[in-house]
Design an enzyme around this catalytic site. Structure first.
Site, PDB file in Angstrom:
ATOM      1  N   GLY A   3     -84.710 -35.008  30.866  1.00  0.00           N
ATOM      2  CA  GLY A   3     -85.677 -33.941  30.638  1.00  0.00           C
ATOM      3  C   GLY A   3     -85.949 -33.622  29.178  1.00  0.00           C
ATOM      4  O   GLY A   3     -86.299 -32.490  28.834  1.00  0.00           O
ATOM      5  N   SER A   4     -85.864 -34.625  28.302  1.00  0.00           N
ATOM      6  CA  SER A   4     -86.120 -34.315  26.887  1.00  0.00           C
ATOM      7  C   SER A   4     -87.602 -33.990  26.645  1.00  0.00           C
ATOM      8  O   SER A   4     -87.918 -33.146  25.805  1.00  0.00           O
ATOM      9  CB  SER A   4     -85.657 -35.464  25.977  1.00  0.00           C
ATOM     10  OG  SER A   4     -86.473 -36.593  26.127  1.00  0.00           O
ATOM     11  N   ILE A  25     -92.569 -42.562  42.993  1.00  0.00           N
ATOM     12  CA  ILE A  25     -93.983 -42.874  43.205  1.00  0.00           C
ATOM     13  C   ILE A  25     -94.556 -41.821  44.154  1.00  0.00           C
ATOM     14  O   ILE A  25     -93.945 -41.512  45.180  1.00  0.00           O
ATOM     15  CB  ILE A  25     -94.135 -44.295  43.784  1.00  0.00           C
ATOM     16  CG1 ILE A  25     -93.725 -45.314  42.728  1.00  0.00           C
ATOM     17  CG2 ILE A  25     -95.554 -44.535  44.271  1.00  0.00           C
ATOM     18  CD1 ILE A  25     -93.675 -46.745  43.215  1.00  0.00           C
ATOM     19  N   LEU A  26     -95.700 -41.277  43.783  1.00  0.00           N
ATOM     20  CA  LEU A  26     -96.319 -40.219  44.581  1.00  0.00           C
ATOM     21  C   LEU A  26     -97.512 -40.794  45.350  1.00  0.00           C
ATOM     22  O   LEU A  26     -98.265 -41.617  44.819  1.00  0.00           O
ATOM     23  CB  LEU A  26     -96.769 -39.084  43.660  1.00  0.00           C
ATOM     24  CG  LEU A  26     -95.602 -38.390  42.928  1.00  0.00           C
ATOM     25  CD1 LEU A  26     -96.092 -37.597  41.727  1.00  0.00           C
ATOM     26  CD2 LEU A  26     -94.829 -37.502  43.900  1.00  0.00           C
ATOM     27  N   ASN A  71     -99.031 -37.155  33.131  1.00  0.00           N
ATOM     28  CA  ASN A  71     -97.814 -37.969  33.098  1.00  0.00           C
ATOM     29  C   ASN A  71     -97.668 -38.556  31.694  1.00  0.00           C
ATOM     30  O   ASN A  71     -98.659 -38.760  30.986  1.00  0.00           O
ATOM     31  CB  ASN A  71     -97.936 -39.123  34.107  1.00  0.00           C
ATOM     32  CG  ASN A  71     -96.684 -39.980  34.154  1.00  0.00           C
ATOM     33  OD1 ASN A  71     -95.563 -39.482  34.122  1.00  0.00           O
ATOM     34  ND2 ASN A  71     -96.865 -41.295  34.206  1.00  0.00           N
ATOM     35  N   HIS A 121     -96.050 -42.016  30.017  1.00  0.00           N
ATOM     36  CA  HIS A 121     -95.512 -43.337  30.376  1.00  0.00           C
ATOM     37  C   HIS A 121     -95.122 -44.059  29.082  1.00  0.00           C
ATOM     38  O   HIS A 121     -95.886 -44.057  28.111  1.00  0.00           O
ATOM     39  CB  HIS A 121     -96.556 -44.140  31.146  1.00  0.00           C
ATOM     40  CG  HIS A 121     -96.034 -45.471  31.587  1.00  0.00           C
ATOM     41  ND1 HIS A 121     -95.149 -45.605  32.636  1.00  0.00           N
ATOM     42  CD2 HIS A 121     -96.241 -46.722  31.106  1.00  0.00           C
ATOM     43  CE1 HIS A 121     -94.836 -46.886  32.784  1.00  0.00           C
ATOM     44  NE2 HIS A 121     -95.484 -47.585  31.872  1.00  0.00           N
ATOM     45  N   ASP A 180     -99.386 -45.326  37.195  1.00  0.00           N
ATOM     46  CA  ASP A 180     -99.511 -45.498  35.748  1.00  0.00           C
ATOM     47  C   ASP A 180    -100.920 -45.879  35.303  1.00  0.00           C
ATOM     48  O   ASP A 180    -101.102 -46.656  34.357  1.00  0.00           O
ATOM     49  CB  ASP A 180     -98.474 -46.522  35.227  1.00  0.00           C
ATOM     50  CG  ASP A 180     -97.047 -46.044  35.472  1.00  0.00           C
ATOM     51  OD1 ASP A 180     -96.828 -44.819  35.493  1.00  0.00           O
ATOM     52  OD2 ASP A 180     -96.164 -46.900  35.655  1.00  0.00           O
TER      53      ASP A 180
HETATM   54  C1  GAR Z   1     -89.521 -41.028  29.041  1.00  0.00           C
HETATM   55  O1  GAR Z   1     -89.413 -42.086  28.109  1.00  0.00           O
HETATM   56  C2  GAR Z   1     -90.769 -41.203  29.884  1.00  0.00           C
HETATM   57  O2  GAR Z   1     -91.840 -41.781  29.177  1.00  0.00           O
HETATM   58  C3  GAR Z   1     -90.288 -42.125  30.962  1.00  0.00           C
HETATM   59  O3  GAR Z   1     -88.984 -41.704  31.249  1.00  0.00           O
HETATM   60  C4  GAR Z   1     -88.411 -41.109  30.090  1.00  0.00           C
HETATM   61  C5  GAR Z   1     -87.910 -39.749  30.491  1.00  0.00           C
HETATM   62  O4  GAR Z   1     -87.183 -39.152  29.453  1.00  0.00           O
HETATM   63  N1  GAR Z   1     -91.145 -42.062  32.093  1.00  0.00           N
HETATM   64  C6  GAR Z   1     -91.414 -43.087  32.888  1.00  0.00           C
HETATM   65  O5  GAR Z   1     -90.925 -44.182  32.739  1.00  0.00           O
HETATM   66  C7  GAR Z   1     -92.384 -42.777  34.004  1.00  0.00           C
HETATM   67  N2  GAR Z   1     -92.977 -43.968  34.519  1.00  0.00           N
HETATM   68  P1  GAR Z   1     -86.896 -37.596  29.483  1.00  0.00           P
HETATM   69  O6  GAR Z   1     -86.317 -37.289  30.873  1.00  0.00           O
HETATM   70  O7  GAR Z   1     -85.860 -37.400  28.418  1.00  0.00           O
HETATM   71  O8  GAR Z   1     -88.179 -36.869  29.226  1.00  0.00           O
END
Ligand code: GAR
Length: 212
Positions: free
Chosen positions: A12-13, A89-90, A104, A106, A142
Site C-alpha cells: 500500500g505504498s 482481475i475485476l 489504476n 500499472h 491494464d
Molecule cells: C505498484 O508497483 C503497482 O504499480 C503495482 O503493484 C505495486 C503495488 O505497490 N500494481 C500492479 O502491478 C497492478 N497490475 P504498493 O502496494 O506499495 O502501492
C-alpha cells in the site's frame, strides 16, 4: 467533498502517497483489501481511515467476489475508486459500474507489458526505458484511457527489484497528482481519451537516473 475509496492487496505504498498528500476537496473514506494480511490496512486504520477486508478466498468465483466488493465500496458512496496495487482481475460488470470514476496504476509504459512481472519482462526485452501508467479502468485488463505516464531509464545491471524501486518512486509522484486532478475536476474523458486541464505537463514525466 469528493469521496475516495482505495483498493489494495499488499504493502500500500501508493495508497500512503495518496493519503499523505494535501487533497483539497477530497477525502479518502475507506481502504479495502482483498487479503486480510495486506500490510497497508494497519497503516490506514492507524490514521483513522476505515480499513476493510473483502477476502476473495471466501467467495466461490470471481463474479460473487465482485458483487461483495461492490457492495462494500458502494456503502461509502465514492466519487472515485482508486486501485493501488490491487492484484485481482475485476469483471466487466464491476468495471462498468465504476466507469469514468476508477483509476489504476500499472508498473509499465502501457500498452507494453500488461499483466505481471512487468519489470523483468522489460529487462528481458532489452528496453532502455521503463515506467508506469495511471489510467482509467475499463473491462480490458491494464487498458483504458491513459491519464499519466512516467519513464525512467533501465540501467546496466538492473534487476527487477532495482527497476521496480526506481519506477515506484515515479508512481508515488504521478498517482497522487492524478487523484488530485480528478478531485479538482481537471480530468475529463472524451472519446476514450483523457483531457487534463491546466496542468499541461502533469501527464508525462521523463526522469534522469539522478532524479529517479
Ligand atoms: C505498484 O508497483 C503497482 O504499480 C503495482 O503493484 C505495486 C503495488 O505497490 N500494481 C500492479 O502491478 C497492478 N497490475 P504498493 O502496494 O506499495 O502501492
Amino acid at each position: 467533498m469528493k469521496r475516495i475509496v482505495i483498493l489494495i492487496s499488499g504493502r500500500g505504498s501508493n495508497m500512503q502517497a495518496i493519503c499523505e498528500q494535501d487533497l483539497p476537496g477530497g477525502a479518502v473514506v475507506a481502504v479495502i483489501a482483498n487479503r486480510p494480511d495486506a500490510a497497508g490496512l494497519a497503516w490506514a486504520a492507524e490514521r483513522g481511515i476505515d480499513a476493510r477486508v473483502v477476502d476473495h478466498k471466501a467467495y466461490p468465483d470471481r463474479a460473487s467476489f465482485d458483487v461483495a466488493l461492490a457492495e462494500v465500496i458502494d456503502g461509502y458512496a465514492p466519487d472515485l475508486v482508486v486501485l493501488a496495487g490491487f492484484m485481482r482481475i475485476l469483471g466487466a460488470e464491476f468495471t462498468r459500474r465504476y466507469e469514468g470514476r476508477m483509476l489504476n496504476v500499472h508498473p509499465s509504459l502501457l500498452p507494453a507489458f500488461t499483466g505481471l512481472s512487468t519489470h523483468q519482462r522489460a529487462i528481458d526485452a532489452g528496453c532502455r526505458v521503463a515506467g508506469c501508467t495511471v489510467h482509467f479502468v475499463t473491462a480490458e485488463l491494464d487498458h483504458g484511457p491513459i491519464v499519466a505516464q512516467g519513464a525512467v531509464p533501465v540501467l546496466e545491471g538492473d534487476t527487477a527489484a532495482s527497476l521496480a524501486e526506481r519506477v515506484l518512486a515515479v508512481e508515488h509522484r504521478l498517482y497522487p497528482a492524478a487523484v488530485r486532478d480528478f478531485v479538482a475536476g481537471r480530468l475529463t474523458l472524451a472519446d476514450g481519451r483523457v483531457h487534463r486541464v491546466a496542468t499541461a505537463n502533469a501527464g508525462a514525466q521523463l526522469l534522469s537516473p539522478a532524479e529517479a
